[in-house]
Design an enzyme around this catalytic site. Sequence first.
Site, PDB file in Angstrom:
ATOM      1  N   ALA A   1     -30.218  48.730 -19.753  1.00 54.89           N
ATOM      2  CA  ALA A   1     -31.350  49.431 -20.360  1.00 54.89           C
ATOM      3  C   ALA A   1     -31.595  50.711 -19.568  1.00 54.89           C
ATOM      4  CB  ALA A   1     -32.581  48.534 -20.328  1.00 54.89           C
TER       5      ALA A   1
ATOM      6  N   GLY B   1     -29.029  44.966 -19.413  1.00 56.23           N
ATOM      7  CA  GLY B   1     -28.953  44.818 -20.865  1.00 56.23           C
ATOM      8  C   GLY B   1     -27.528  44.919 -21.395  1.00 56.23           C
TER       9      GLY B   1
ATOM     10  N   GLU C   1     -26.196  41.569 -21.042  1.00 53.05           N
ATOM     11  CA  GLU C   1     -26.852  40.696 -22.028  1.00 53.05           C
ATOM     12  C   GLU C   1     -26.276  40.878 -23.430  1.00 53.05           C
ATOM     13  OE1 GLU C   1     -30.652  42.104 -20.511  1.00 53.05           O
ATOM     14  OE2 GLU C   1     -31.344  40.034 -20.568  1.00 53.05           O
TER      15      GLU C   1
ATOM     16  N   GLU D   1     -31.415  43.049 -12.824  1.00 56.04           N
ATOM     17  CA  GLU D   1     -32.822  43.426 -13.018  1.00 56.04           C
ATOM     18  C   GLU D   1     -33.696  43.117 -11.808  1.00 56.04           C
ATOM     19  OE1 GLU D   1     -30.965  41.745 -15.173  1.00 56.04           O
ATOM     20  OE2 GLU D   1     -31.187  42.596 -17.193  1.00 56.04           O
TER      21      GLU D   1
HETATM   22  N1  COA Z   1     -30.505  53.775 -16.863  1.00 60.24           N
HETATM   23  C1  COA Z   1     -30.614  55.115 -16.832  1.00 60.24           C
HETATM   24  N2  COA Z   1     -29.681  55.911 -16.274  1.00 60.24           N
HETATM   25  C2  COA Z   1     -28.611  55.326 -15.742  1.00 60.24           C
HETATM   26  C3  COA Z   1     -28.432  53.939 -15.727  1.00 60.24           C
HETATM   27  C4  COA Z   1     -29.439  53.150 -16.324  1.00 60.24           C
HETATM   28  N3  COA Z   1     -29.348  51.813 -16.400  1.00 60.24           N
HETATM   29  N4  COA Z   1     -27.269  53.660 -15.104  1.00 60.24           N
HETATM   30  C5  COA Z   1     -26.735  54.841 -14.762  1.00 60.24           C
HETATM   31  N5  COA Z   1     -27.551  55.857 -15.130  1.00 60.24           N
HETATM   32  C6  COA Z   1     -27.329  57.280 -14.954  1.00 60.24           C
HETATM   33  C7  COA Z   1     -27.662  57.749 -13.548  1.00 60.24           C
HETATM   34  O1  COA Z   1     -29.041  57.957 -13.400  1.00 60.24           O
HETATM   35  C8  COA Z   1     -26.861  59.012 -13.480  1.00 60.24           C
HETATM   36  O2  COA Z   1     -27.532  60.024 -14.184  1.00 60.24           O
HETATM   37  P1  COA Z   1     -27.656  61.515 -13.534  1.00 60.24           P
HETATM   38  O3  COA Z   1     -26.240  61.984 -13.392  1.00 60.24           O
HETATM   39  O4  COA Z   1     -28.445  62.281 -14.538  1.00 60.24           O
HETATM   40  O5  COA Z   1     -28.332  61.323 -12.213  1.00 60.24           O
HETATM   41  C9  COA Z   1     -25.604  58.675 -14.269  1.00 60.24           C
HETATM   42  O6  COA Z   1     -25.968  57.581 -15.104  1.00 60.24           O
HETATM   43  C10 COA Z   1     -24.466  58.223 -13.416  1.00 60.24           C
HETATM   44  O7  COA Z   1     -24.901  57.170 -12.588  1.00 60.24           O
HETATM   45  P2  COA Z   1     -24.715  57.152 -10.989  1.00 60.24           P
HETATM   46  O8  COA Z   1     -25.653  56.177 -10.425  1.00 60.24           O
HETATM   47  O9  COA Z   1     -24.773  58.543 -10.453  1.00 60.24           O
HETATM   48  O10 COA Z   1     -23.197  56.644 -10.903  1.00 60.24           O
HETATM   49  P3  COA Z   1     -22.543  55.781  -9.745  1.00 60.24           P
HETATM   50  O11 COA Z   1     -21.098  55.763 -10.069  1.00 60.24           O
HETATM   51  O12 COA Z   1     -22.935  56.283  -8.416  1.00 60.24           O
HETATM   52  O13 COA Z   1     -23.152  54.318  -9.912  1.00 60.24           O
HETATM   53  C11 COA Z   1     -23.840  52.346 -11.121  1.00 60.24           C
HETATM   54  C12 COA Z   1     -22.904  53.565 -11.067  1.00 60.24           C
HETATM   55  C13 COA Z   1     -23.617  51.672 -12.470  1.00 60.24           C
HETATM   56  C14 COA Z   1     -23.488  51.387  -9.970  1.00 60.24           C
HETATM   57  C15 COA Z   1     -25.302  52.813 -10.976  1.00 60.24           C
HETATM   58  O14 COA Z   1     -25.534  53.874 -11.884  1.00 60.24           O
HETATM   59  C16 COA Z   1     -26.310  51.749 -11.250  1.00 60.24           C
HETATM   60  O15 COA Z   1     -26.517  50.869 -10.427  1.00 60.24           O
HETATM   61  N6  COA Z   1     -26.991  51.844 -12.421  1.00 60.24           N
HETATM   62  C17 COA Z   1     -28.104  50.954 -12.748  1.00 60.24           C
HETATM   63  C18 COA Z   1     -27.568  49.628 -13.223  1.00 60.24           C
HETATM   64  C19 COA Z   1     -28.708  48.707 -13.512  1.00 60.24           C
HETATM   65  O16 COA Z   1     -29.474  48.308 -12.674  1.00 60.24           O
HETATM   66  N7  COA Z   1     -28.782  48.316 -14.791  1.00 60.24           N
HETATM   67  C20 COA Z   1     -29.754  47.374 -15.234  1.00 60.24           C
HETATM   68  C21 COA Z   1     -30.886  48.040 -15.916  1.00 60.24           C
HETATM   69  S1  COA Z   1     -32.032  46.812 -16.534  1.00 60.24           S
END
Ligand code: COA
Length: 290
Positions: free
Chosen positions: A98, A143, A146, A166
């Site tokens: 999400a 999500g 999920e 989460e």
């Molecule tokens: N919601 C909103 N934006 C997200 C996102 C999410 N769930 N996951 C990634 N993004 C965005 C980042 O904010 C970033 O945007 P930006 O370039 O404008 O700053 C872009 O996607 C790339 O992500 P980034 O974190 O820079 O890449 P990374 O390779 O360093 O890390 C992940 C990748 C997937 C490990 C990391 O993005 C992450 O942990 N995301 C959240 C995952 C999460 O907790 N999901 C559950 C949500 S309920």
Amino acid sequence: MREYLGLPVAAGAGSRGDAGETIRSRRRDATGVPESDTVALDIDDEIATITIDRPDKLNALNVETLEALRSAIAEAENTGVRALVLTGAGEEAFIAGADISYMKDLGTPEAQAYAELGHDIARSLETFPAPSIAAVNGYAFGGGCELALACDLRVAAENAVFGQTEIDLGIVPGWGGTQRLPRLVNDEVARRLILFGDRIDATDAHEYGMVGEVVAHDQLDSRIDELTADLAAQPQFAVAAAKEAINQSYETDLGAGLEYEQRVFSGLFGTPDQREGMDAFVNKRDPEFE
Ligand code: COA
């Protein structure tokens, strides 16, 4: 939606298109929802592929994308496909969850609406009248995990990473993870994944039973093509009946589930595919289902 034996059946069931027929459609206005650049629906030879196309945000699901996804699933259902594939654009992510940027300032009523939207979509994958397959080509967090859990089958590329993360955000899974994950993996594994927010690779996900198979990243598309071609050749009513009966096993008590199975089993007798399948067997030939 049409019904057969009390089962939902995709419109167009039983009238397979010409081999090689391709309908390519980008989600359009007909559904009443504005066009989206973040969800693509491709329909090729009765197989629908929905691609979340927001790679700069690792395919995170904001409201616009969720609504477009919901419309794409509905459009695929109305078209009468024999399988539905859900995947993500780009090399890194299936769906990174999400949209945290959207969620961070929500209050309870807005969060409830967001949860309902995600649940609605997960449910539509689960009850889609043909098998749904998650082609997990990278991060499947929150999500994203999920929605993969809500599909009938999951195929992971070697680079896939799964997590109900989460808890790291101070919340819990809100699109079905607390309910579907313990049904798919053992209870201890589900609790550990949800309580610690562990991120696990495709090999571990396979070992835990979260995915059916793991393939090389560059083999994912071809493996999905094989699976969907096999599904498309199966007897469609029987496939729909089998899916619904299996789903019932999670939603009713055993007695009701067994009764349901008898009803769908017997109801399939007299269908062209039942006649064809059994005639082919006794005449020692391959069946050709509708
Ligand atoms: N919601 C909103 N934006 C997200 C996102 C999410 N769930 N996951 C990634 N993004 C965005 C980042 O904010 C970033 O945007 P930006 O370039 O404008 O700053 C872009 O996607 C790339 O992500 P980034 O974190 O820079 O890449 P990374 O390779 O360093 O890390 C992940 C990748 C997937 C490990 C990391 O993005 C992450 O942990 N995301 C959240 C995952 C999460 O907790 N999901 C559950 C949500 S309920």
